[in-house]
Design an enzyme around this catalytic site. Sequence first.
Site, PDB file in Angstrom:
ATOM      1  N   VAL A  12       0.831  -1.215   0.000  1.00 36.25           N
ATOM      2  CA  VAL A  12       0.000   0.000   0.000  1.00 36.25           C
ATOM      3  C   VAL A  12       0.863   1.263   0.000  1.00 36.25           C
ATOM      4  O   VAL A  12       0.610   2.213  -0.762  1.00 36.25           O
ATOM      5  CB  VAL A  12      -0.984   0.001   1.200  1.00 36.25           C
ATOM      6  N   LYS A 100      -5.940  -1.259   9.948  1.00 40.09           N
ATOM      7  CA  LYS A 100      -7.186  -1.589  10.687  1.00 40.09           C
ATOM      8  C   LYS A 100      -6.926  -2.152  12.077  1.00 40.09           C
ATOM      9  O   LYS A 100      -7.699  -1.941  12.996  1.00 40.09           O
ATOM     10  CB  LYS A 100      -8.070  -2.553   9.887  1.00 40.09           C
ATOM     11  N   VAL A 127     -11.001   0.066   6.174  1.00 32.12           N
ATOM     12  CA  VAL A 127     -12.154  -0.810   5.927  1.00 32.12           C
ATOM     13  C   VAL A 127     -12.514  -0.747   4.445  1.00 32.12           C
ATOM     14  O   VAL A 127     -12.668   0.342   3.881  1.00 32.12           O
ATOM     15  CB  VAL A 127     -13.385  -0.382   6.760  1.00 32.12           C
ATOM     16  N   GLY A 129     -10.860  -1.496   1.665  1.00 34.79           N
ATOM     17  CA  GLY A 129      -9.855  -1.144   0.647  1.00 34.79           C
ATOM     18  C   GLY A 129     -10.190   0.180  -0.026  1.00 34.79           C
ATOM     19  O   GLY A 129     -10.227   1.233   0.613  1.00 34.79           O
ATOM     20  N   GLY A 182      -1.076  -9.877  -3.383  1.00 29.48           N
ATOM     21  CA  GLY A 182      -0.910  -8.812  -2.381  1.00 29.48           C
ATOM     22  C   GLY A 182      -2.185  -8.534  -1.599  1.00 29.48           C
ATOM     23  O   GLY A 182      -2.315  -7.476  -0.999  1.00 29.48           O
ATOM     24  N   LYS A 200     -12.630  -4.915  11.149  1.00 29.34           N
ATOM     25  CA  LYS A 200     -13.303  -3.948  10.286  1.00 29.34           C
ATOM     26  C   LYS A 200     -14.760  -3.726  10.723  1.00 29.34           C
ATOM     27  O   LYS A 200     -15.242  -2.586  10.742  1.00 29.34           O
ATOM     28  CB  LYS A 200     -13.224  -4.418   8.830  1.00 29.34           C
TER      29      LYS A 200
HETATM   30  N1  HSE Z   1      -6.015  -8.793   3.944  1.00 27.40           N
HETATM   31  C1  HSE Z   1      -6.989  -7.776   3.753  1.00 27.40           C
HETATM   32  C2  HSE Z   1      -8.094  -8.331   2.865  1.00 27.40           C
HETATM   33  C3  HSE Z   1      -6.363  -6.580   3.105  1.00 27.40           C
HETATM   34  O1  HSE Z   1      -7.883  -9.378   2.266  1.00 27.40           O
HETATM   35  O2  HSE Z   1      -9.172  -7.761   2.806  1.00 27.40           O
HETATM   36  C4  HSE Z   1      -7.248  -5.373   3.050  1.00 27.40           C
HETATM   37  O3  HSE Z   1      -7.583  -4.927   4.336  1.00 27.40           O
END
Ligand code: HSE
Length: 406
Positions: A12, A100, A127, A129, A182, A200
């Site tokens: 990120v 988060k 929360v 993305g 990722g 979240k």
């Molecule tokens: N690992 C988290 C997901 C990344 O897969 O949603 C984003 O918060």
Amino acid sequence: MIKAAVLGFGTVGSGVVELFDVNRSCVERRVPEGIEVKYILDLREFPDSPYQNRVVHDFDIILNDPEIRVICETMGGREPAFTFSKKALEKGISVCTSNKELVAAHGPELLRIAREHNCSYLFEASVGGGIPIIRPMNTSLAPESITRIVGILNGTTNYMMTRMEQEDISFEDVLKQAQEKGYAERNPEADIEGHDACRKIAILSSLMCGRTVRYEDIPCEGISRVSMKDVAYARRMGYAIKLLGISERDEEKGYFYVRTAPYMVPASHPLHGVEGVFNAIFVHGNLVDNLMFYGRGAGKFPTASAVVSDMLDCALNLGQNIPVRWSDEVMQLSDPGQKTGRYFVRMSAEGREKAKALFADSFDVTAEHAHSDEYVFTTGPVTESAFKEAVSSLPDVRSTIRILEL
Ligand code: HSE
């Protein structure tokens, strides 16, 4: 030019730095003065990166540079992210984060420090993305009494469940692919066991009531016990299994239920079609009725876009606090055992008659397969504690999954 620093040059953080180059004109349309990332804090060197000359290893260089007005914290984890964020806010430097875990654990405290020092602590990317959901909760939905939030809040598990549903692919292989893209956390247990989604929904629930919903108080189950057989039955019945975070509140009746668990989502629900890394948050407000926020829940640029949206707001509000309604008073959650719902049950056929007697209003999913060695049924409405008690007396129960009510 407003100077910023990025803490953590991972998926990120690198997306944030690149975004300021790729979408410079969009940034300057909103903040004509422009924003420049002066420092990148990371323990590593990046000899092949065009941004290597901005990399520093000592946080104090950033903290003691009076030019720095905004910090983007994309380190993840609690420490040293908490200490760095706190020190920055105490100096009046605004902090924007995708972290988060830190927001769920220390959100109200960092918000208070920001208020006291005329700067801001913003967390849009924590929360969903790239989905704008925190800002709408804070601003657009401010006049609403929000009574229900149902969210697909973890991209990794939604990607995994979708691939398992559509292809004959193993749990391990599909997890590996999510990691390569990722999406997954460094320790993917946080995704698989529901902790990420739980943090979240804790953040969203806290914004829903303006108090602190502690994620430790939220019943949390992940997807590790969901089998390919459950996925196949769900599909035959017109459901998809999704890991959901759910928050339901009725101030008059005095309940506030919050939960993270896999649910059978009926085809008639808008969340049914949310596939792959996409997340969606279904919100019910007493006046606005139903809303759904949809988008990529993980990944480099979608998440970076959300962090930068906060950085732009901070840049436009230097020297003042952007208010977020979230106090540190702990919200007491209702006893989950009293919550009524319907369930999917898969068990050995030997207990069929007993199950039918216990759940008089059940629906037999396997009726057309008289020779099946399994008995699969859905229950009528039952409280969780009554369901658990009845199921514990049945032989060889292989799976129980909640059914999402519309
Ligand atoms: N690992 C988290 C997901 C990344 O897969 O949603 C984003 O918060």
